[in-house]
Structure formats: structure tokens, C-alpha cells
Design a protein around this motif. Sequence first.
Motif, PDB file in Angstrom:
ATOM      1  N   ASP A  67       0.815  -1.213   0.000  1.00  0.00           N
ATOM      2  CA  ASP A  67       0.000   0.000   0.000  1.00  0.00           C
ATOM      3  C   ASP A  67       0.852   1.268   0.000  1.00  0.00           C
ATOM      4  O   ASP A  67       2.082   1.206  -0.003  1.00  0.00           O
ATOM      5  CB  ASP A  67      -0.964  -0.043   1.172  1.00  0.00           C
ATOM      6  CG  ASP A  67      -1.846  -1.295   1.138  1.00  0.00           C
ATOM      7  OD1 ASP A  67      -2.366  -1.610   0.058  1.00  0.00           O
ATOM      8  OD2 ASP A  67      -1.981  -1.972   2.176  1.00  0.00           O
ATOM      9  N   PHE A  68       0.199   2.438   0.029  1.00  0.00           N
ATOM     10  CA  PHE A  68       0.884   3.693  -0.283  1.00  0.00           C
ATOM     11  C   PHE A  68       1.061   4.658   0.902  1.00  0.00           C
ATOM     12  O   PHE A  68       1.966   5.481   0.891  1.00  0.00           O
ATOM     13  CB  PHE A  68       0.136   4.421  -1.409  1.00  0.00           C
ATOM     14  CG  PHE A  68      -0.009   3.598  -2.650  1.00  0.00           C
ATOM     15  CD1 PHE A  68       1.059   3.399  -3.507  1.00  0.00           C
ATOM     16  CD2 PHE A  68      -1.214   2.992  -2.965  1.00  0.00           C
ATOM     17  CE1 PHE A  68       0.929   2.635  -4.658  1.00  0.00           C
ATOM     18  CE2 PHE A  68      -1.357   2.222  -4.109  1.00  0.00           C
ATOM     19  CZ  PHE A  68      -0.285   2.043  -4.963  1.00  0.00           C
ATOM     20  N   GLY A  69       0.185   4.609   1.892  1.00  0.00           N
ATOM     21  CA  GLY A  69       0.322   5.465   3.066  1.00  0.00           C
ATOM     22  C   GLY A  69       0.260   6.950   2.774  1.00  0.00           C
ATOM     23  O   GLY A  69       0.967   7.740   3.398  1.00  0.00           O
ATOM     24  N   ILE A  70      -0.611   7.340   1.845  1.00  0.00           N
ATOM     25  CA  ILE A  70      -0.718   8.754   1.462  1.00  0.00           C
ATOM     26  C   ILE A  70      -1.522   9.551   2.489  1.00  0.00           C
ATOM     27  O   ILE A  70      -1.227  10.713   2.756  1.00  0.00           O
ATOM     28  CB  ILE A  70      -1.344   8.863   0.057  1.00  0.00           C
ATOM     29  CG1 ILE A  70      -0.369   8.315  -0.994  1.00  0.00           C
ATOM     30  CG2 ILE A  70      -1.717  10.309  -0.272  1.00  0.00           C
ATOM     31  CD1 ILE A  70      -0.974   8.173  -2.372  1.00  0.00           C
ATOM     32  N   TYR A  71      -2.554   8.916   3.070  1.00  0.00           N
ATOM     33  CA  TYR A  71      -3.382   9.601   4.062  1.00  0.00           C
ATOM     34  C   TYR A  71      -2.713   9.492   5.440  1.00  0.00           C
ATOM     35  O   TYR A  71      -2.508   8.390   5.949  1.00  0.00           O
ATOM     36  CB  TYR A  71      -4.779   8.998   4.120  1.00  0.00           C
ATOM     37  CG  TYR A  71      -5.631   9.246   2.897  1.00  0.00           C
ATOM     38  CD1 TYR A  71      -5.201  10.046   1.837  1.00  0.00           C
ATOM     39  CD2 TYR A  71      -6.901   8.680   2.790  1.00  0.00           C
ATOM     40  CE1 TYR A  71      -5.993  10.267   0.725  1.00  0.00           C
ATOM     41  CE2 TYR A  71      -7.700   8.895   1.675  1.00  0.00           C
ATOM     42  CZ  TYR A  71      -7.238   9.680   0.644  1.00  0.00           C
ATOM     43  OH  TYR A  71      -8.027   9.900  -0.466  1.00  0.00           O
ATOM     44  N   LYS A  72      -2.409  10.626   6.017  1.00  0.00           N
ATOM     45  CA  LYS A  72      -1.651  10.656   7.272  1.00  0.00           C
ATOM     46  C   LYS A  72      -2.518  10.875   8.510  1.00  0.00           C
ATOM     47  O   LYS A  72      -2.037  10.729   9.628  1.00  0.00           O
ATOM     48  CB  LYS A  72      -0.591  11.758   7.210  1.00  0.00           C
ATOM     49  CG  LYS A  72       0.350  11.676   6.006  1.00  0.00           C
ATOM     50  CD  LYS A  72       1.144  10.382   5.989  1.00  0.00           C
ATOM     51  CE  LYS A  72       2.136  10.360   4.825  1.00  0.00           C
ATOM     52  NZ  LYS A  72       2.877   9.076   4.749  1.00  0.00           N
ATOM     53  N   GLN A  73      -3.788  11.231   8.311  1.00  0.00           N
ATOM     54  CA  GLN A  73      -4.635  11.570   9.452  1.00  0.00           C
ATOM     55  C   GLN A  73      -5.624  10.458   9.815  1.00  0.00           C
ATOM     56  O   GLN A  73      -6.482  10.640  10.670  1.00  0.00           O
ATOM     57  CB  GLN A  73      -5.414  12.857   9.156  1.00  0.00           C
ATOM     58  CG  GLN A  73      -4.505  14.058   8.889  1.00  0.00           C
ATOM     59  CD  GLN A  73      -5.304  15.318   8.626  1.00  0.00           C
ATOM     60  OE1 GLN A  73      -5.996  15.839   9.501  1.00  0.00           O
ATOM     61  NE2 GLN A  73      -5.221  15.839   7.402  1.00  0.00           N
TER      62      GLN A  73
END
Length: 298
Positions: A196-202
Motif C-alpha cells: 500500500d501507499f500510506g498517502i493519508y496521514k490523518q
Amino acid sequence: MPADVRLLKKKLENLKNKYQSITYLDTDPICFPKQFKDPLDIEMISLIACFFAYGSVKNIQNFLSPIVTAMGPSPYLFLKQKQSTLEPFLKTLKGYRFQTKNDLVIFFLTLQRIIQKHKPKDTIFESIFLGREKNFQKETSIQNFQSYWKEELTTTLGNKPLTYGLQFLIGKWDSKSPKKRISLFLRWMVRNHYPDFGIYKQILPSEIPYPMDVHIQKLSKVLGIRNKKQVNLNDAFLLTEYFCLLNPADPLLYDFYLTRVGIIEKCRGSYVEEICKSCELKEVCLVVPRGIEPRLQG
């Protein structure tokens, strides 16, 4: 629930080691966003891939491949263009299962308008999930996302009702479904480990629902985790809670690898010797007959 969670985790780790290779990415729609480096391109193609992630892997790939190719090296910038520049692309679109050609035209025109309003320094859709509370809410976040898309699509349609194909694409909040495709999109965006990419940090992985496709539903039964014929969104959240017992920080760790058991190994959810004898999960699977493999049946 499996009698020995530690043994289950050991077998799941074996399964992860078996399929943790880029060789297997082509067996999953995640292969499409994996072609890009820019987070905005990844997020946009991930959304498209997940919205249309129903049907066989082959059909999904045959449908998405020409679309992704036509968008070129930066799909985000491709949709930043004026609508007149987009016309040749729109003419090439073909229907996919429940979506007609016109449904697809409406969808891409809507996505184009969203992208044109977007500020490049931000993620495109994370704030929609977070809402006014600025955090992920089990009761409202997915509903917020679906409502947002319904409103945007309705605007493109000139305030006419959504067609069946468009409604199916975004789903209905009050439907008795586990919201698998949106959950899959969240997994890709939130987890920051392979694949996966882990773009959303919140948003935390422990906050989002488990993507309960047909393979996960089948495997959760044969592994003794859950045993319901019909599953809904609450069951998807409960499955995430269960996997928190195995890995509190990353409960969706095994999702990609478990689905390979269904997609590649063709698990049927019943004992088939030629399939089950080489399965990494045979020692913890409830359908393996007694005496065939050491297992935990009480």
C-alpha cells in the motif's frame, strides 16, 4: 474464533512471505496505481481502480488498462486539462458491467471537475472522509464520502437522479453491504507498508473497515473468525478489531496475502485435496478433515 491465535499469526506470516513479491501485484487492481510515483496520480488512479474493482480480476484489468494508458504519465495533470481536450478520451470509453458508456463519461467529467478545483498541496479525498470532526468516524466517514460523490455526480447530471450504474459505482450508505471497494481504497491510502501507499496521514489503519470481498468472507469463515452468511459494514469494522489482536498497529497487514489464497490458489471454502494440501493455512483451517493435517478443532 480460532483456538490458537498465535498459530494463526504464524501461518499468516508464512502466507505473507510467500506472496510478498512484486510478481503477484498483477493479480490485483493495485497494479495500476503502482505504475505511478506522484501521490496525486496514485490517489486518483487508486480511486478509479477501486470503484471498478468488482468482477473477475481479468475483466477488471481488461477494462482499466486502456483507460490508465490513455491518461499518460500523469493522470492527475491529464484531468487538469480543459474539457475540450478531454473529448477524444471520453469518446474511447466503453461500458463496464452495470455502468454504461454515458455513466463513464459522467464519472470522468465529474472527476475532472473535482481535480480542477483541487489544490495540489493537499490530498484529494482525505478531508472528505475526515469531515468537520477532522478525524475518521466509524458512523459517518464513509457516508460523507458517498454523499460527496452523489452530490458531485448529480451536479454533472444537471440535478437529474443518478442512474443505476452510477449509484452502484459509489454505493448506497443504507445498503446492507460491507462497502468493500471504498474500504479497499482506504487500505491503499492509509497503510504505509507494502503493497500500500500510506498517502493519508490523518487516518489510522485500526480505524478503517476491513475490505470484505468474497475471498475474505470465505476465509474468515473457514478460519473460524466470523461465521455469518450476510455481512455488512459493521462486520467489516469487527474484522478489523479481530486482526488488531494479531497486529494492533497494522490490522490490515494480511488482507492482500489472504486474498491471494482465493484469487491464485482458488480456495473454495470447502476441502479439495489438490487445493488444500499445499495451502499455508491448512493447519488452522476448519474445513481440513481430522487426521489430514494437525490442526485445532478441539
